[in-house]
Design a protein around this motif. Sequence first.
Motif, mmCIF file in Angstrom:
data_model
loop_
_atom_site.group_PDB
_atom_site.id
_atom_site.type_symbol
_atom_site.label_atom_id
_atom_site.label_comp_id
_atom_site.label_asym_id
_atom_site.label_seq_id
_atom_site.Cartn_x
_atom_site.Cartn_y
_atom_site.Cartn_z
ATOM 1 N N ARG A 224 13.536 5.213 5.152
ATOM 2 C CA ARG A 224 13.183 5.962 3.949
ATOM 3 C C ARG A 224 13.264 5.082 2.697
ATOM 4 N N SER A 225 14.276 4.246 2.628
ATOM 5 C CA SER A 225 14.458 3.401 1.445
ATOM 6 C C SER A 225 13.257 2.480 1.232
ATOM 7 N N LEU A 226 12.706 1.917 2.319
ATOM 8 C CA LEU A 226 11.531 1.052 2.203
ATOM 9 C C LEU A 226 10.289 1.876 1.875
ATOM 10 N N PHE A 227 10.183 3.038 2.476
ATOM 11 C CA PHE A 227 9.056 3.932 2.196
ATOM 12 C C PHE A 227 8.973 4.238 0.704
ATOM 13 N N LEU A 228 10.105 4.524 0.104
ATOM 14 C CA LEU A 228 10.134 4.820 -1.326
ATOM 15 C C LEU A 228 9.901 3.557 -2.154
ATOM 16 N N GLN A 229 10.415 2.442 -1.677
ATOM 17 C CA GLN A 229 10.272 1.177 -2.398
ATOM 18 C C GLN A 229 8.812 0.780 -2.586
ATOM 19 N N VAL A 230 7.992 0.994 -1.549
ATOM 20 C CA VAL A 230 6.583 0.584 -1.633
ATOM 21 C C VAL A 230 5.687 1.680 -2.198
ATOM 22 N N GLY A 231 6.265 2.812 -2.529
ATOM 23 C CA GLY A 231 5.481 3.870 -3.152
ATOM 24 C C GLY A 231 4.822 4.820 -2.188
#
Length: 229
Positions: A140-147
């Motif tokens: 989830r953290s990466l999903f949010l990081q890349v938009g």
Amino acid sequence: MSVSIIIPTLNERASIDALQSQLDALEGKADVLFSDGGSTDGTYERIRYPKIQRAHYRGAQMNAAARETHGEYLWFLHADSRFSADSLQAIEESGFDVGCFRVHFDSSSALLKLAAFWASNWRVRARHIAFGDQGIFVKRSLFLQVGAYRDIPLMEDYQFSLDVRAAGHPVQLLDVPLVTSARRFQRGAASTLLQMKRLQFQYRRGVDVALLHKSYESHDGKDDCSFER
């Protein structure tokens, strides 16, 4: 729950019951959310798991569902896919920031077996590009990081792979099989595979994705709003 399973749907009445039967075996192990894009065939009414409706492109459907879930991993699963019994554990133990499964088609066609090996699984290993029928999962953290996913009518999975790769987290291939429907090849495997490659090439060259979507619809004969489906 460490994994949230998100299933985007659009007129999937023929597939939805079989997938839900598989999901029943995961009771208590993951939270599940269906995100329907405005089905007109009774799909939404047949879904007996938590569900939302977002009548828009599939990327927006998946983003909306992601906002409603809480797992450390987001696993985006197609309604016509069939997963292995150990898939959930494999995701949790993979250590990958973003990954996908080794795809197989539910067909005995030698051409489609070759396509699964070269066009899908090899593409992930060599170029770290995954499509939705490979069961993409991401922290989830990466999903949010890349938009999250781009709100585009086609190639949202392709673009997402590019986005996470640019952020230093290339998609990894999990050596666990995922069976997906070969229905999109019913009009001819060779011509469909060539169409996919042509659209990918044009997208990389910067052709307007709206024009590519019209071309895809013209070839496929339906408004599916997906590429690998």
